[in-house]
Design an enzyme around this catalytic site. Structure first.
Site, mmCIF file in Angstrom:
data_model
loop_
_atom_site.group_PDB
_atom_site.id
_atom_site.type_symbol
_atom_site.label_atom_id
_atom_site.label_comp_id
_atom_site.label_asym_id
_atom_site.label_seq_id
_atom_site.Cartn_x
_atom_site.Cartn_y
_atom_site.Cartn_z
ATOM 1 N N ASP A 126 0.845 -1.192 0.000
ATOM 2 C CA ASP A 126 0.000 0.000 0.000
ATOM 3 C C ASP A 126 0.882 1.244 0.000
ATOM 4 O O ASP A 126 1.466 1.593 1.020
ATOM 5 C CB ASP A 126 -0.908 -0.014 1.231
ATOM 6 C CG ASP A 126 -1.990 1.060 1.188
ATOM 7 O OD1 ASP A 126 -1.895 1.960 0.324
ATOM 8 O OD2 ASP A 126 -2.926 0.993 2.003
ATOM 9 N N ASP A 329 -0.781 4.948 -6.754
ATOM 10 C CA ASP A 329 -1.376 4.135 -5.700
ATOM 11 C C ASP A 329 -1.436 2.679 -6.131
ATOM 12 O O ASP A 329 -1.961 2.363 -7.205
ATOM 13 C CB ASP A 329 -2.777 4.640 -5.357
ATOM 14 C CG ASP A 329 -3.400 3.888 -4.186
ATOM 15 O OD1 ASP A 329 -2.632 3.396 -3.334
ATOM 16 O OD2 ASP A 329 -4.630 3.790 -4.122
#
Length: 446
Positions: A126, A329
């Site tokens: 992440d 992301d």
């Protein structure tokens, strides 16, 4: 399928757990099952919640720059789990001081650690969060989520420590602080869909391979995971954001503020994750500056997209459309673009795909096709043009369509930052030289 690591030194694989390259794979035929309409609807729902959360946080608190040094890299394989990228690492050292008899799970952990200390854990990468965490035994369900792999038991690790409440590590948790219990620092992380992880902020040995480990790695020892968005095949989150709690920041003294990854395009191909400077010539990367702003949380990595190309022709989108930048992301699936840029891309793409039959939209995807009976689908080449000299990145064909639809979605307005999702990053090594203020892209790396 094997992947040659693009550097000297050890590396960890990234693969899709439902595919034949994954240690979690137990099926036959080597292919992931096609997504159902309900699973696609849930994916889009989760994706939208994450995008909304990133947009909200981008208007939040101030951040600062980070500095680092280039050291010998660590590398590991990367997989995709239902459109999430995962790696495996071992947590703990074994030889705990607990007087209780070792459970059958712990015996199995010792037997399946591949010769490494601790317990193997599958962790979701992440790049837009800062607190790493794993589920910790005892972890009853509920409040924990059911974990199919072996749960890390801190009592079985001689190097485990609960971080004291008055320590610098606890005091810097900021919005993630969750009080103090028996002088043990408590944390809580809340995710966009309202799910959360909470427990004791801790430290232990983190091992990637026999040559690469991090002592006193700080992470959340989670004993309450609420909400339904966590996959039972995963143990937690490996946070790679720019905050001081992330893996990247904690490892900066050994590996520098540098990491990279390559997300594989299919279940039968492995990718990789590298912590440190890859042993690849800098000339092989397309480079663009990291955007820095005192008004943007340091968690996020942003770059400036300047234009898009379709079938060899630039769309000449006005620069003002991209002024808010774009966040990289790993957990957002589909790229978000300013509406003006999206419409230009969509219209050019439809024009180049005129030989194929369009079908009604699928959820938020409005440019979808029926390829029934089509032997070979010929897609127009799509390129992303970033700020920098010759900073043009060609997308892999696997990064153009998602569920037979154009794999991009427009933001609500042009003032919202773009988000470069993991589908568009497939097969590209994305290099984050945070200390040097650069992001690099290397096409066709996995």
């Amino acid at each position: 399928m094997a992947v040659i690591p693009p550097h000297n030194g050890s590396w960890v694989p990234l693969h899709r757990p439902l595919g034949p390259c994954s240690p979690l794979f137990s099926g036959a035929g080597g292919a992931e099952p096609p997504p159902s309409s309900s699973s696609m609807a849930e994916l889009h729902r989760q994706d939208e919640l994450r995008v909304d959360d990133i947009h909200r946080r981008l208007s939040g608190d101030v951040g600062d720059d980070k500095q680092g040094s280039d050291k010998t890299p660590m590398s590991t394989q990367v997989s995709q789990l239902n459109s999430q990228s995962t790696i495996q690492a071992n947590v703990g050292s074994g030889g705990g001081s607990a007087t209780t008899t070792m459970s059958s799970d712990d015996q199995l952990a010792a037997a399946t650690g591949g010769g490494l200390p601790g317990v193997t854990q599958t962790l979701v990468l992440d790049t837009a969060s800062d607190i790493p965490w794993v589920q910790c035994s005892p972890c009853p369900v509920p409040p924990c989520h059911p974990q199919t792999g072996i749960i890390y038991n801190p009592s079985m690790s001689s190097t485990y420590t609960a971080i004291p409440c008055n320590s610098p590590a606890c005091l810097q948790l900021g919005p993630y602080a969750n009080g103090c219990i028996n002088n043990q620092c408590q944390y809580r992380v809340v995710y966009p869909d309202g799910s959360s992880s909470s427990g004791t902020y801790s430290s232990d040995l983190l091992t990637f391979d026999p040559s690469n480990s991090i002592s006193n790695f700080q992470f959340g020892c989670s004993r309450a995971v609420q909400g339904g968005s966590f996959d039972p095949r995963t143990a937690g989150i490996m946070a790679l954001g720019g905050g001081p709690e992330s893996l990247v920041s904690q490892a900066a003294g050994v590996y520098g503020d540098v990491f990279s990854y390559c997300i594989p395009p299919t279940a039968s191909v492995k990718g990789f994750f590298v912590l440190g400077v890859p042993r690849v010539a800098a000339t092989r990367y397309v480079l663009t500056p990291l955007l820095r702003s005192p008004n943007v949380p340091k968690t996020f990595y942003r770059v400036l997209l300047k234009d898009i190309g379709v079938a060899g022709r630039r769309l000449n989108i006005p620069a003002t459309v991209f002024a808010a930048g774009a966040v990289l992301d790993t957990r957002t699936v589909l790229t978000r673009l300013p509406p003006t840029a999206y419409v230009a891309l969509r219209d050019a793409f439809r024009g180049a795909m005129g030989m194929y039959r369009m079908v009604p939209p699928k959820g938020p995807l409005d440019t979808c096709y029926d390829f029934t009976g089509v032997g070979v689908v010929r897609l127009p080449k799509i390129t992303l043009v970033f700020d920098g000299r010759n900073a043009v990145v060609e997308l892999d064909p696997s990064a153009v369509l998602f569920n037979d639809c154009l794999a991009f979605i427009p933001n609500g307005n042009d003032a919202m930052p773009g988000i470069l999702g993991n589908v568009q990053q497939q097969t590209i090594e994305v290099l984050y030289n945070v200390g040097g203020g650069l992001v690099g892209f290397r096409h066709g790396s996995c």
